[in-house]
Enzyme design. Structure first.
Site, mmCIF file in Angstrom:
data_model
loop_
_atom_site.group_PDB
_atom_site.id
_atom_site.type_symbol
_atom_site.label_atom_id
_atom_site.label_comp_id
_atom_site.label_asym_id
_atom_site.label_seq_id
_atom_site.Cartn_x
_atom_site.Cartn_y
_atom_site.Cartn_z
ATOM 1 N N LYS A 143 5.740 -4.664 0.932
ATOM 2 C CA LYS A 143 7.011 -4.386 0.258
ATOM 3 C C LYS A 143 8.146 -5.109 0.989
ATOM 4 O O LYS A 143 8.981 -5.761 0.385
ATOM 5 C CB LYS A 143 7.235 -2.871 0.243
ATOM 6 C CG LYS A 143 8.450 -2.420 -0.502
ATOM 7 C CD LYS A 143 8.496 -0.895 -0.528
ATOM 8 C CE LYS A 143 9.891 -0.431 -0.879
ATOM 9 N NZ LYS A 143 10.050 1.018 -0.838
ATOM 10 N N GLU A 149 1.612 -6.626 11.239
ATOM 11 C CA GLU A 149 0.166 -6.709 10.993
ATOM 12 C C GLU A 149 -0.116 -7.643 9.816
ATOM 13 O O GLU A 149 -0.973 -8.533 9.882
ATOM 14 C CB GLU A 149 -0.399 -5.322 10.661
ATOM 15 C CG GLU A 149 -0.436 -4.355 11.819
ATOM 16 C CD GLU A 149 0.832 -3.503 11.916
ATOM 17 O OE1 GLU A 149 1.887 -3.947 11.408
ATOM 18 O OE2 GLU A 149 0.762 -2.414 12.502
ATOM 19 N N GLY A 203 6.062 2.983 -0.353
ATOM 20 C CA GLY A 203 4.766 2.356 -0.083
ATOM 21 C C GLY A 203 3.589 3.254 -0.423
ATOM 22 O O GLY A 203 2.650 2.842 -1.117
ATOM 23 N N ARG A 204 3.639 4.506 0.027
ATOM 24 C CA ARG A 204 2.484 5.399 -0.159
ATOM 25 C C ARG A 204 2.339 5.899 -1.594
ATOM 26 O O ARG A 204 1.394 6.632 -1.898
ATOM 27 C CB ARG A 204 2.553 6.561 0.838
ATOM 28 C CG ARG A 204 3.817 7.392 0.788
ATOM 29 C CD ARG A 204 3.920 8.306 2.004
ATOM 30 N NE ARG A 204 5.191 9.004 2.096
ATOM 31 C CZ ARG A 204 6.312 8.500 2.599
ATOM 32 N NH1 ARG A 204 6.321 7.252 3.033
ATOM 33 N NH2 ARG A 204 7.410 9.204 2.684
ATOM 34 N N GLU A 289 2.776 11.758 5.921
ATOM 35 C CA GLU A 289 3.957 10.901 6.098
ATOM 36 C C GLU A 289 5.136 11.469 5.292
ATOM 37 O O GLU A 289 6.286 11.346 5.704
ATOM 38 C CB GLU A 289 3.625 9.478 5.635
ATOM 39 C CG GLU A 289 4.557 8.417 6.191
ATOM 40 C CD GLU A 289 4.030 7.003 5.939
ATOM 41 O OE1 GLU A 289 2.983 6.641 6.488
ATOM 42 O OE2 GLU A 289 4.667 6.265 5.171
ATOM 43 N N HIS A 320 -23.002 19.257 7.093
ATOM 44 C CA HIS A 320 -23.883 19.092 8.253
ATOM 45 C C HIS A 320 -23.092 18.712 9.490
ATOM 46 O O HIS A 320 -23.661 18.295 10.491
ATOM 47 C CB HIS A 320 -24.939 18.021 7.959
ATOM 48 C CG HIS A 320 -25.813 18.383 6.807
ATOM 49 N ND1 HIS A 320 -27.067 18.931 6.957
ATOM 50 C CD2 HIS A 320 -25.596 18.321 5.467
ATOM 51 C CE1 HIS A 320 -27.594 19.170 5.771
ATOM 52 N NE2 HIS A 320 -26.712 18.811 4.843
ATOM 53 N N LYS A 440 7.027 0.578 14.447
ATOM 54 C CA LYS A 440 7.182 -0.861 14.182
ATOM 55 C C LYS A 440 8.083 -1.483 15.249
ATOM 56 O O LYS A 440 7.832 -2.570 15.737
ATOM 57 C CB LYS A 440 7.763 -1.098 12.789
ATOM 58 C CG LYS A 440 6.824 -0.665 11.650
ATOM 59 C CD LYS A 440 7.352 -1.057 10.272
ATOM 60 C CE LYS A 440 6.445 -0.554 9.163
ATOM 61 N NZ LYS A 440 6.837 -0.932 7.819
HETATM 62 C C1 G6Q Z 1 4.509 4.017 3.232
HETATM 63 C C2 G6Q Z 1 5.014 3.557 4.505
HETATM 64 C C3 G6Q Z 1 4.146 2.530 5.206
HETATM 65 C C4 G6Q Z 1 4.236 1.129 4.608
HETATM 66 C C5 G6Q Z 1 3.599 0.148 5.572
HETATM 67 C C6 G6Q Z 1 3.600 -1.274 5.042
HETATM 68 O O1 G6Q Z 1 5.078 4.795 2.514
HETATM 69 O O2 G6Q Z 1 6.308 3.144 4.385
HETATM 70 O O3 G6Q Z 1 2.802 2.926 5.267
HETATM 71 O O4 G6Q Z 1 3.617 1.098 3.367
HETATM 72 O O5 G6Q Z 1 4.253 0.206 6.809
HETATM 73 O O6 G6Q Z 1 4.884 -1.690 4.752
HETATM 74 P P1 G6Q Z 1 5.119 -3.022 3.943
HETATM 75 O O7 G6Q Z 1 4.549 -2.842 2.585
HETATM 76 O O8 G6Q Z 1 6.614 -3.229 3.929
HETATM 77 O O9 G6Q Z 1 4.413 -4.118 4.682
#
Ligand code: G6Q
Length: 471
Positions: A143, A149, A203-204, A289, A320, A440
């Site tokens: 986003k 990463e 994002g989530r 989160e 199990h 981050k």
């Molecule tokens: C989700 C969080 C987090 C995010 C990641 C990746 O709600 O904000 O998990 O999705 O840190 O972020 P980017 O999509 O900006 O790379």
């Protein structure tokens, strides 16, 4: 219990949520993942502009691109059909597509999906070493397009591709999903290969947006669309059903009941299908989160419990493993049992066994086994205490007809709406994630020190660990 929801003005909060108010107040954003699955004829406004035409333009873009890749009309730099797709993203840009593509593996296309999320180079190498650069498509999902990463992994993947196929191949083999068009351009991805996102999608909660491109590639655009329809059906149920019959509301109130009045710290998610093996990890992010907050909407530290710990594994494997603690441990663990009436591959004998376990566990957790019953079974007196089950352990059974894109969409949206209701009941902001942002920043400062071999002030523990690492 719905009196509490009424007292918290849940209905008014829902109107603000569906209507596009800035309910993510600490980030100054609306929260409109529900708009991503709304039908074309709806009118939902942000800054007085109807966002639905834009939403459907992206869905159409996803459909035509994924269909083209699947049927081979969109091909690699040397004209071959793609065989593999690598989703590069992390957190919300990884967990949703990864969970769904596993969940819908039965419906998969010929494309093999891979997920590269961790900045761990060993993970990157493991993914790349089995792929053919000539037939691999990379979907870079971020986003912000600033996530360390994702940018590192995308850069490594780009070099790997260029080494075999040349610089020109990047235009055919890389697409991006993001809100940050400038950064995508700087990275070298063709602007025609960009799928936009909006800042009113967290994002989530973004798997319904262009973040779901990998899902459409992996299971086909029609199945992706069915999933959106399922989620919309759950949204409509949530928006229009009386609170006492409203599934997300009842689930949220039940969670609150055990969390706040019985001291239950966690909730287990136990799907009785291997296809949903990533669902607990996905919900861990969605729930923890969102509702892992200790400050209320007025900025005061709360003096009550908020978001719980989420964990789980599929049944029967989990029986199990950790079920011992749920049955006889000292902790109260409310558990969600998610099962399906019909198997997908038709192995009814297996399915009957699977579901017999499903029903037996919830019955046993509820009823337990008294001393009297244990004695009647002829158990030696000294062993009786060990074979007693207290029972009265809370479970919620979610029994679904069949695992389809439609029912999966409903299930995931059900949990999304549960998250929303919990946030209202606890009076916390569910849609920011300052704890994630902190991580981050921290790593980037230390990385500079590691790379430049430069020492700076840390606590004694961190300083000695860095000394050992740099030695
Ligand atoms: C989700 C969080 C987090 C995010 C990641 C990746 O709600 O904000 O998990 O999705 O840190 O972020 P980017 O999509 O900006 O790379």
């Amino acid at each position: 219990m719905t009196a509490l929801a009424e007292e918290c003005q849940l209905k008014e909060a829902m109107n603000h949520y569906f209507g596009g108010s800035m309910i993510n107040a600490t980030e100054g954003r609306a929260v409109l993942h529900t708009a991503l699955r709304a039908p074309r004829n709806q009118d939902i406004r942000v800054d007085d502009e109807n966002i639905i035409p834009g939403v459907h333009a992206v869905i159409d873009q996803i459909k035509s691109f994924s269909q083209g890749v699947i049927d081979g009309s969109i091909s690699s730099s040397n004209g071959q059909a793609f065989t593999d797709v690598v989703n590069i993203g992390i957190g919300g840009s990884d967990l949703g597509p990864a969970m769904i593509s596993e969940a819908l593996a039965y419906y998969k296309t010929h494309l093999n999906l891979h997920f590269m999320s961790n900045v761990d180079g060993d993970h990157v190498s493991e993914v790349l070493q089995n792929l053919n650069p000539e037939t691999t498509l990379f979907v870079v999902v971020s986003k912000s397009f600033t996530t360390q990463e994702t940018l590192s992994n995308a850069t490594t993947a780009k070099h790997w591709l260029v080494d075999s196929c040349g610089e020109k191949a990047v235009a055919n083999h890389f697409v991006a999903v993001s809100t940050n068009l400038q950064m995508i351009n700087d990275f070298g991805i063709d602007p025609n290969n960009v799928f936009p996102m909006n800042d009113w999608v967290g994002g989530r909660f973004s798997l319904w947006s262009a973040v779901g491109l990998s899902i459409a590639l992996g299971v086909g655009p029609d199945h992706f669309e069915k999933m959106l329809q399922g989620a919309h059906a759950m949204d409509m149920h949530f928006a229009n059903t009386h609170l006492h019959e409203n599934i997300p509301v009842v689930l949220a109130l039940t969670t609150l009941w055990y969390n706040n009045f019985y001291g239950a710290e966690s909730e287990a998610i136990i799907p009785y299908t291997q296809y949903l093996h990533r669902l607990p990890a996905y919900l861990q992010q969605g729930i923890m989160e969102s509702n892992g907050k200790s400050v209320d909407r007025e900025g005061n530290t709360v003096d009550y419990q908020t978001g719980n710990l989420i964990w789980g594994e599929p049944g029967t494997n989990s029986q199990h493993a950790f079920f011992q603690l749920i049955h006889q441990g000292t902790k109260l663990i409310p558990a969600h049992f998610i099962g399906f009436k019909n198997p997908l591959h038709g192995k009814q004998d297996h399915h009957d066994k699977l579901m017999a376990n499903f029903f037996a566990q919830t019955e046993a957790l509820m009823k337990g086994k008294s001393e009297e019953v244990v004695r009647r079974e002829g158990v030696e007196e000294s062993l009786v205490p060990f074979k007693v089950f207290a029972g009265n352990k809370p479970t919620t059974t979610i029994l679904i007809d069949k695992l389809t894109p439609l029912s999966l969409g409903k299930l995931v949206a059900m949990y999304e709406q549960k998250i929303f209701v919990e946030g209202v009941l606890w009076n916390i902001y569910s849609y920011d994630q300052w704890g994630v942002e902190l991580g981050k920043e921290l790593a980037s400062t230390i990385l500079k020190e590691i790379v430049n071999k430069k020492k700076s002030a840390h606590d004694s523990s961190t300083s000695s660990l860095l000394r050992v690492y740099n030695r």
